[in-house]
Design a protein around this motif. Structure first.
Motif, PDB file in Angstrom:
ATOM      1  N   LEU A 148       0.855  -1.192   0.000  1.00 51.79           N
ATOM      2  CA  LEU A 148       0.000   0.000   0.000  1.00 51.79           C
ATOM      3  C   LEU A 148       0.889   1.239   0.000  1.00 51.79           C
ATOM      4  N   SER A 149       0.464   2.255  -0.710  1.00 48.26           N
ATOM      5  CA  SER A 149       1.226   3.503  -0.755  1.00 48.26           C
ATOM      6  C   SER A 149       0.997   4.298   0.529  1.00 48.26           C
ATOM      7  N   ASN A 150       1.856   5.244   0.780  1.00 47.40           N
ATOM      8  CA  ASN A 150       1.683   6.126   1.939  1.00 47.40           C
ATOM      9  C   ASN A 150       0.348   6.861   1.858  1.00 47.40           C
ATOM     10  N   GLN A 151      -0.039   7.284   0.655  1.00 47.21           N
ATOM     11  CA  GLN A 151      -1.316   7.984   0.479  1.00 47.21           C
ATOM     12  C   GLN A 151      -2.490   7.066   0.837  1.00 47.21           C
ATOM     13  N   GLU A 152      -2.438   5.817   0.402  1.00 47.67           N
ATOM     14  CA  GLU A 152      -3.505   4.866   0.745  1.00 47.67           C
ATOM     15  C   GLU A 152      -3.587   4.657   2.253  1.00 47.67           C
ATOM     16  N   LEU A 153      -2.440   4.558   2.901  1.00 48.34           N
ATOM     17  CA  LEU A 153      -2.427   4.360   4.355  1.00 48.34           C
ATOM     18  C   LEU A 153      -2.918   5.603   5.098  1.00 48.34           C
ATOM     19  N   GLU A 154      -2.574   6.779   4.595  1.00 48.96           N
ATOM     20  CA  GLU A 154      -3.090   8.013   5.190  1.00 48.96           C
ATOM     21  C   GLU A 154      -4.612   8.072   5.056  1.00 48.96           C
ATOM     22  N   ASN A 155      -5.143   7.613   3.919  1.00 51.04           N
ATOM     23  CA  ASN A 155      -6.603   7.562   3.737  1.00 51.04           C
ATOM     24  C   ASN A 155      -7.244   6.575   4.706  1.00 51.04           C
ATOM     25  N   VAL A 156      -6.602   5.448   4.920  1.00 58.58           N
ATOM     26  CA  VAL A 156      -7.112   4.471   5.886  1.00 58.58           C
ATOM     27  C   VAL A 156      -7.202   5.120   7.265  1.00 58.58           C
ATOM     28  N   LEU A 157      -6.134   5.802   7.673  1.00 57.97           N
ATOM     29  CA  LEU A 157      -6.131   6.434   8.995  1.00 57.97           C
ATOM     30  C   LEU A 157      -7.193   7.532   9.103  1.00 57.97           C
ATOM     31  N   ARG A 158      -7.377   8.317   8.045  1.00 55.67           N
ATOM     32  CA  ARG A 158      -8.414   9.358   8.058  1.00 55.67           C
ATOM     33  C   ARG A 158      -9.816   8.760   8.182  1.00 55.67           C
ATOM     34  N   ASN A 159      -9.985   7.561   7.642  1.00 54.23           N
ATOM     35  CA  ASN A 159     -11.289   6.899   7.664  1.00 54.23           C
ATOM     36  C   ASN A 159     -11.412   5.861   8.783  1.00 54.23           C
ATOM     37  N   SER A 160     -10.567   5.996   9.792  1.00 56.46           N
ATOM     38  CA  SER A 160     -10.581   5.063  10.918  1.00 56.46           C
ATOM     39  C   SER A 160     -11.057   5.755  12.180  1.00 56.46           C
ATOM     40  N   GLU A 161     -11.508   4.934  13.110  1.00 57.76           N
ATOM     41  CA  GLU A 161     -11.863   5.436  14.433  1.00 57.76           C
ATOM     42  C   GLU A 161     -11.093   4.640  15.472  1.00 57.76           C
ATOM     43  N   CYS A 162     -10.774   5.328  16.555  1.00 61.89           N
ATOM     44  CA  CYS A 162     -10.068   4.684  17.652  1.00 61.89           C
ATOM     45  C   CYS A 162     -11.098   4.001  18.553  1.00 61.89           C
ATOM     46  N   LEU A 163     -10.994   2.674  18.674  1.00 62.29           N
ATOM     47  CA  LEU A 163     -11.907   1.921  19.526  1.00 62.29           C
ATOM     48  C   LEU A 163     -11.399   1.858  20.962  1.00 62.29           C
ATOM     49  N   ILE A 164     -10.073   1.743  21.111  1.00 62.81           N
ATOM     50  CA  ILE A 164      -9.450   1.697  22.437  1.00 62.81           C
ATOM     51  C   ILE A 164      -8.206   2.581  22.374  1.00 62.81           C
ATOM     52  N   ASP A 165      -8.193   3.653  23.163  1.00 60.27           N
ATOM     53  CA  ASP A 165      -7.067   4.588  23.087  1.00 60.27           C
ATOM     54  C   ASP A 165      -5.852   4.053  23.847  1.00 60.27           C
ATOM     55  N   SER A 166      -4.723   4.717  23.661  1.00 57.92           N
ATOM     56  CA  SER A 166      -3.461   4.252  24.240  1.00 57.92           C
ATOM     57  C   SER A 166      -3.503   4.228  25.770  1.00 57.92           C
ATOM     58  N   GLY A 167      -4.263   5.110  26.395  1.00 62.19           N
ATOM     59  CA  GLY A 167      -4.391   5.091  27.854  1.00 62.19           C
ATOM     60  C   GLY A 167      -5.041   3.808  28.346  1.00 62.19           C
ATOM     61  N   ARG A 168      -6.118   3.395  27.672  1.00 64.08           N
ATOM     62  CA  ARG A 168      -6.777   2.132  28.045  1.00 64.08           C
ATOM     63  C   ARG A 168      -5.908   0.925  27.713  1.00 64.08           C
ATOM     64  N   ILE A 169      -5.149   1.011  26.629  1.00 62.80           N
ATOM     65  CA  ILE A 169      -4.234  -0.082  26.272  1.00 62.80           C
ATOM     66  C   ILE A 169      -3.152  -0.217  27.338  1.00 62.80           C
ATOM     67  N   ASN A 170      -2.581   0.919  27.771  1.00 61.13           N
ATOM     68  CA  ASN A 170      -1.554   0.851  28.813  1.00 61.13           C
ATOM     69  C   ASN A 170      -2.117   0.304  30.114  1.00 61.13           C
ATOM     70  N   ALA A 171      -3.353   0.663  30.444  1.00 61.99           N
ATOM     71  CA  ALA A 171      -3.996   0.111  31.639  1.00 61.99           C
ATOM     72  C   ALA A 171      -4.187  -1.403  31.480  1.00 61.99           C
ATOM     73  N   ALA A 172      -4.511  -1.857  30.266  1.00 56.66           N
ATOM     74  CA  ALA A 172      -4.662  -3.299  30.017  1.00 56.66           C
ATOM     75  C   ALA A 172      -3.322  -4.015  30.182  1.00 56.66           C
ATOM     76  N   TYR A 173      -2.239  -3.407  29.688  1.00 58.54           N
ATOM     77  CA  TYR A 173      -0.912  -3.996  29.886  1.00 58.54           C
ATOM     78  C   TYR A 173      -0.578  -4.070  31.380  1.00 58.54           C
ATOM     79  N   ASP A 174      -0.874  -3.011  32.115  1.00 56.27           N
ATOM     80  CA  ASP A 174      -0.611  -3.010  33.562  1.00 56.27           C
ATOM     81  C   ASP A 174      -1.408  -4.104  34.254  1.00 56.27           C
TER      82      ASP A 174
END
Length: 185
Positions: A4-30
């Motif tokens: 995938l090109s960088n442009q395609e990946l940037e489009n994927v990220l623009r069209n994505s939503e965060c289901l679990i943010d990094s704070g909750r992920i770090n709490a899960a690791y803890d």
């Protein structure tokens, strides 16, 4: 693997939503690390990292462990070009002996459990003293393999095609610090 090109990946990220943010992920690791520290205190386990997805969760967990351990990895997959097949392909078996060891498998996600069950069945045939599985995420759905569940889970996630924290979007985006999915229409 699809390029995938960088442009395609940037489009994927623009069209994505965060289901679990990094704070909750770090709490899960803890949370996971606290459970594992209690369970493995004094056992000196052999940790097996399930590649490729388990690499990032393992890296995050290893720095939180207070127990002595050794590490190895394995690479077994049912996926080719993001499509599942029925056959498990071993790309790399653990080099360390399994017999008599306390084994801790670390993987990114427990989805249906087909791949991890095949790995566990193979490892059990080598007579470990104990065998447990830790995953960052458990996907919420009813399509699980009978008789197979992870022993330690960081958190639950929706039944969607997700990426980040070790899980990929067509080979990319494993490095994202949260869990993402394409926006639903």
């Amino acid at each position: 693997m699809q390029h995938l090109s960088n442009q395609e990946l940037e489009n994927v990220l623009r069209n994505s939503e965060c289901l679990i943010d990094s704070g909750r992920i770090n709490a899960a690791y803890d949370h996971l690390a606290a459970q594992l520290n209690l369970h493995y205190a004094g056992l000196n386990p052999l940790i097996l990292i399930v590649m490729n997805g388990g690499l990032i969760p393992a890296g995050q967990l290893l720095t939180r462990f207070s127990f002595f351990h050794r590490m190895d990895y394995l690479h077994a997959t049912r996926y080719r070009d993001n499509a599942a097949s029925d056959d498990l392909v071993w790309k790399m078996r653990p080099s360390a002996p399994i017999a008599g060891e306390h084994i801790l498998l670390i993987d990114d996600i427990f989805d249906e459990g087909i791949t991890i069950k095949a790995i566990i069945d193979d490892l059990k045939a080598q007579n470990p003293q104990s065998l447990r599985c830790a995953v960052l995420l458990n996907k919420k759905h009813e399509r699980k393999v009978a008789g197979c569940r992870p022993d330690f889970v960081g958190c639950e996630v929706e039944d969607r095609y997700i990426y980040g924290c070790g899980m990929d979007y067509h080979g990319y985006l494993r490095h994202l610090p949260g869990i993402y999915a394409l926006k639903q229409a």
